[in-house]
Design a protein around this motif. Structure first.
Motif, short mmCIF file in Angstrom:
data_model
loop_
_atom_site.label_atom_id
_atom_site.label_comp_id
_atom_site.label_asym_id
_atom_site.label_seq_id
_atom_site.Cartn_x
_atom_site.Cartn_y
_atom_site.Cartn_z
N THR A 398 0.80 -0.87 0.18
CA THR A 398 -0.01 -0.12 -0.17
C THR A 398 0.87 1.19 -0.22
OG1 THR A 398 -1.97 -1.36 0.82
CG2 THR A 398 -2.27 1.11 0.89
N LEU A 399 2.08 1.19 0.35
CA LEU A 399 2.54 2.68 0.80
C LEU A 399 2.96 2.48 -1.04
CD1 LEU A 399 3.99 4.27 2.42
CD2 LEU A 399 5.71 3.23 3.20
N ILE A 400 3.78 1.54 -1.21
CA ILE A 400 4.67 1.69 -2.69
C ILE A 400 3.28 2.26 -3.46
CG2 ILE A 400 5.40 0.47 -4.53
CD1 ILE A 400 7.46 0.66 -2.14
N TYR A 401 2.32 1.88 -3.26
CA TYR A 401 1.18 2.31 -4.76
C TYR A 401 0.92 3.54 -4.25
CZ TYR A 401 -1.22 -2.23 -6.22
OH TYR A 401 -1.44 -2.88 -6.92
N ILE A 402 0.80 4.38 -2.60
CA ILE A 402 0.84 5.50 -2.04
C ILE A 402 2.19 6.53 -2.83
CG2 ILE A 402 -0.03 7.00 -0.86
CD1 ILE A 402 -1.42 5.32 0.61
N ILE A 403 3.03 6.06 -2.36
CA ILE A 403 4.52 6.77 -3.30
C ILE A 403 4.60 7.03 -4.48
CG2 ILE A 403 7.06 6.84 -3.32
CD1 ILE A 403 6.63 5.29 -0.52
N ALA A 404 4.33 6.35 -5.82
CA ALA A 404 4.32 5.29 -6.89
C ALA A 404 3.19 6.84 -7.65
CB ALA A 404 4.50 4.73 -7.49
N TYR A 405 1.68 6.39 -6.39
CA TYR A 405 1.39 7.43 -7.67
C TYR A 405 1.56 9.11 -7.15
CZ TYR A 405 -3.69 10.12 -7.81
OH TYR A 405 -4.32 10.76 -8.11
N PHE A 406 1.75 9.31 -6.28
CA PHE A 406 2.01 10.58 -5.52
C PHE A 406 3.31 11.07 -6.29
CE2 PHE A 406 4.29 13.42 -3.60
CZ PHE A 406 3.61 14.77 -2.91
N ALA A 407 4.11 10.17 -6.64
CA ALA A 407 5.63 11.10 -8.00
C ALA A 407 4.41 10.72 -9.56
CB ALA A 407 6.46 9.83 -7.65
N PHE A 408 3.82 10.56 -9.57
CA PHE A 408 3.20 10.71 -10.68
C PHE A 408 2.24 11.45 -10.84
CE2 PHE A 408 4.23 6.28 -12.62
CZ PHE A 408 4.25 6.71 -13.18
N PHE A 409 1.89 11.98 -9.94
CA PHE A 409 0.52 13.03 -10.12
C PHE A 409 1.67 14.64 -10.00
CE2 PHE A 409 -1.87 16.21 -8.18
CZ PHE A 409 -3.42 16.13 -8.52
N VAL A 410 2.65 14.34 -9.39
CA VAL A 410 3.34 15.69 -9.50
C VAL A 410 3.81 15.52 -10.50
CG1 VAL A 410 5.39 16.99 -8.45
CG2 VAL A 410 3.67 15.76 -6.90
N ILE A 411 4.07 14.80 -11.67
CA ILE A 411 4.61 14.83 -12.58
C ILE A 411 4.13 15.23 -13.65
CG2 ILE A 411 5.63 14.07 -14.31
CD1 ILE A 411 7.15 11.42 -12.54
N HIS A 412 2.59 14.58 -13.40
CA HIS A 412 1.81 14.97 -14.45
C HIS A 412 1.35 17.04 -13.85
CE1 HIS A 412 0.30 11.24 -15.64
NE2 HIS A 412 2.14 10.96 -15.90
N GLU A 413 0.76 17.21 -13.01
CA GLU A 413 0.14 17.81 -12.25
C GLU A 413 1.52 19.03 -12.37
OE1 GLU A 413 -2.92 18.37 -13.13
OE2 GLU A 413 -3.15 16.63 -13.02
N GLY A 414 2.74 18.99 -11.54
CA GLY A 414 4.07 19.81 -11.19
C GLY A 414 3.42 20.71 -9.96
N SER A 415 1.99 20.04 -9.17
CA SER A 415 2.53 21.02 -7.91
C SER A 415 1.01 19.76 -7.56
CB SER A 415 1.42 21.88 -8.04
OG SER A 415 0.48 22.27 -8.75
N ILE A 416 0.98 20.16 -6.05
CA ILE A 416 -0.16 19.14 -5.11
C ILE A 416 -1.12 19.31 -4.79
CG2 ILE A 416 2.16 17.80 -4.70
CD1 ILE A 416 1.90 18.75 -1.10
N SER A 417 -1.42 20.57 -5.63
CA SER A 417 -2.04 21.37 -4.95
C SER A 417 -4.26 20.36 -5.17
CB SER A 417 -2.61 22.87 -4.93
OG SER A 417 -2.53 22.99 -6.71
#
Length: 681
Positions: A398-417
């Motif tokens: 579960t932790l790996i899922y969350i970390i990898a998804y977070f990284a992809f989201f930042v790459i796509h969106e450029g922010s975490i807002s």
């Protein structure tokens, strides 16, 4: 005809695999959503990696979901509501008001009667100017309302101009208080309650029809692109209007490619790719897991689990693609590792993820997350029968899922807002669903006749019915089996083999001795040897038969095939050497086959370990005045002889691993005989 039937019978296992392969391929293709795949891959906010793209045909630029939702919301807010009005009710109410007023207020009791009457009539005129609603409606006060009389539009007003019984009472109370008639308020309310009738009702059908007509007028497109027009240049940023145009082209392309003309070709192409993936699995099994490949039940089990994961994912995507990460795909490598091994589990998992890449949104992101999660599953899960291990592993996944998804989201969106917290909740749900693997393994054991570490743990309990029977009928053999189990488990741990499996195999390997326990020296407590009354050939046959008897007893007690394999192979094809030598003293031309165990030879690390440990433990009882030197030479002699006889040729065990096992056995025997280190004189 007989030749065809015989050929069919000889190749029935292969024919079954072909049928399984074809049916699985067609079913997977059938499950795939019937939509094409755009040949270009792009992500919002990232550069366009392909060559400059020109419009291949004319197409409309579709509005975004947000734009359409906004337009529809505005239409819904501005759409009028239609009410039916009954004008005759007003006259009826005024007549009833006059009669009721005169009966309640008389000259002898009320002053200014005419003034009070006029106030009430004025209020009723205002109330029925537009009408009284039959119930409360949840519309905003500025909502446009259209009154219909006999299905003809009468007047256009705002919703707040219509009265309800409560609003009329409130207005009446205010008017009476301001006019100085507050004392008559209760009596006047009684009149209102008796005479006031609604004359306005909602016309739902016309209201809905009018709203739907306006919604149908909403255009899904806001422009068009001509054929040959430049859409995006190489390395140009994919964002804003460019992104919307590309999404429109993608949707148009997918709808056109699945036209009736191309449908069969695309289905054929999908079939080829799915068949290729499944063929790779069969080739892997044939090259590296021949024992699995030859077992149709196991092959069916692997295909079934892959198909189940694809089915679940497809159902979720058809329902709502945003829930795709709720599917516990890591159950697949967990199950396959529990019944087979880590390498097979990971290989099947990767192939399944590749197949799902055809149908999931953001396929690269999905495949990356699932393959990484599968690798973590294989690396972290060990000894699945220990519940704590499963919980820890699921937490890590579960932790790996969350970390990898977070990284992809930042790459796509450029922010975490704008990060979607609910997606993290889906990963947690996926982890909780993965815990279902424990009861699932139990179900699979019953359905497919397989055995996992959980079952092995249950079988290793010495209080099981069969082992208790062994300890009662053949106590010496039972004690021997315990010693062999300890030696085999330590040896398996040393070389990384399945320690639980080899321990269980060791506990049950000699259960065949229960049939004639006194013919085996470890159970002879009276000093009488029954072999003295038999010939060497007969004695050898009794000894050899304990393997055959053991297999029969194991099947009677429904022991798993993986455990029965230890009973079959623990002597391989070796000679019953004592009786063979004894017979050879009298007859040099004896047939060696009469004194050989039926085999087969050990064909895994675990069965090879058992053969070594069984021979060493049994022979160690004959050691006189044991010392470290004697034990070392003794172990070397027994195992080297087994190697010379080719007993380990079919087992995937190396010379290095055999040397490690020798070292363990030497140390263990030294501890058993309580030997001290021999110091030089």
């Amino acid at each position: 005809m007989n030749r065809i039937i015989n050929k069919w019978y000889k190749n029935h296992a292969l024919i079954y695999k072909v049928i399984l392969f074809l049916s699985t391929t067609f079913f997977i293709v059938y499950l795939f959503p019937k939509s094409g795949k755009f040949k270009y891959s792009f992500d919002k906010g990232k550069p366009w990696q392909s060559e400059s793209l020109y419009a291949p045909f004319n197409f409309a630029v579709k509005k975004t979901k947000e734009e359409l939702d906004t337009e529809r919301r505005i239409i819904i807010e501005n759409s009028p509501i239609y009410f039916n009005v009954n004008s005759n009710i007003k006259e009826e109410v005024l007549v009833n008001y006059k009669n009721k007023f005169n009966s309640v207020f008389v000259d002898s009791l009320t002053r200014n009667k005419l003034q009070l009457y006029a106030i009430g009539k004025s209020l009723l005129d205002d109330c029925y100017k537009y009408g009284v609603l039959d119930e409360k409606y949840d519309y905003s006060n500025d909502k446009r309302a259209i009154l219909l009389e006999n299905q003809v539009q009468k007047i256009n007003i705002v919703f707040s101009q219509l009265f309800t019984l409560d609003s009329f009472k409130s207005k009446t109370e205010q008017k009476l208080i301001s006019s100085g008639f507050s004392n008559q308020q209760a009596a006047f309310n009684t009149i209102i309650n008796d005479i006031l009738k609604p004359n306005v009702t909602l016309n739902k059908s016309i209201t809905q029809k009018a709203l739907q007509e306006e919604l149908d007028k909403v255009s899904l497109a806001r422009g068009s692109i001509e054929k040959g027009a430049l859409i995006i240049s190489k390395r140009e940023q994919v964002e804003g209007e460019k992104y919307n145009i590309l999404k429109s082209l993608e949707a148009e392309y997918e709808s056109q490619i699945w036209s009736a003309t191309n449908y069969n070709w695309v289905i054929f192409a999908y079939t080829l790719l799915v068949a290729l993936a499944l063929l790779m699995l069969l080739l892997f099994l044939r090259k590296y897991r021949m024992d699995v490949f030859l077992n149709n039940t196991k092959v069916t089990f692997i295909f079934f689990n892959m198909l189940l994961m694809i089915l679940l994912t497809t159902l979720i995507i058809n329902y709502d693609a945003k829930f795709v990460y709720v599917v516990p795909l890591c159950v697949l490598p967990l199950v396959l590792k529990a019944f087979f091994d880590a390498r097979l589990g990971l290989f099947a998992h990767v192939l399944t993820v590749l197949l799902l890449g055809f149908i999931v949104p953001n396929s690269y992101e999905y495949m990356f997350l699932q393959i990484i999660a599968g690798i973590v599953t294989i690396l972290t899960v060990s000894e699945l029968y220990k519940r704590a291990n499963l919980f820890i592993s699921v937490g890590q996944i579960t932790l790996i899922y969350i970390i990898a998804y977070f990284a992809f989201f930042v790459i796509h969106e450029g922010s975490i807002s704008n990060i979607r917290v609910e997606t993290f909740g889906m990963f947690i749900l996926c982890g909780l669903a993965t815990l279902f693997v424990q009861p699932l393994i139990y179900i699979y054991e019953k359905l497919f006749g397989l055995v996992s570490d959980v079952s092995l743990l249950e079988l290793s309990d010495t209080n099981t019915k069969l082992l208790k029977e062994l300890s009662d009928k053949a106590p010496g053999t039972f004690h021997h089996s315990l010693n062999v189990a300890n030696l085999a488990e330590a040896s398996a741990n040393e070389i990384g083999a399945n320690a639980m499996l080899v321990r269980v195999g060791a506990l049950y390997h000699d259960i065949g001795k229960m049939k004639n326990p006194t013919y085996f020296t470890e159970n002879q407590s009276t000093g009488i040897n029954p072999h003295d009354e038999l010939s060497s050939t007969e004695s050898a046959r009794v000894i050899i038969n304990h393997v055959i008897d053991g297999v029969e007893i194991a099947k009677k007690y429904n022991l798993p095939d993986r455990v029965i394999d230890f009973i079959r192979t623990h002597h391989g094809t070796s000679l019953v050497y004592y009786f063979y030598s004894k017979e050879k003293e009298y007859d040099v031309s004896i047939n060696d086959e009469d004194f050989k165990y039926p085999g087969p030879k050990p064909y895994s690390k675990e069965t090879a370990i058992l053969m070594m440990c069984d021979s060493v433990e049994a022979a160690s009882k004959s050691l006189k005045e044991p010392s470290s030197t004697k034990i070392d030479a003794f172990v070397e002699s027994i195992i080297n002889k087994q190697m010379e006889n080719g007993q380990f040729l079919n087992a995937n065990i190396t010379f290095k691993e055999i040397e490690s096992i020798k070292k363990v056995l030497k140390n263990k025997l030294a501890n058993i005989f309580h030997l001290r280190i021999e110091y030089p004189e």
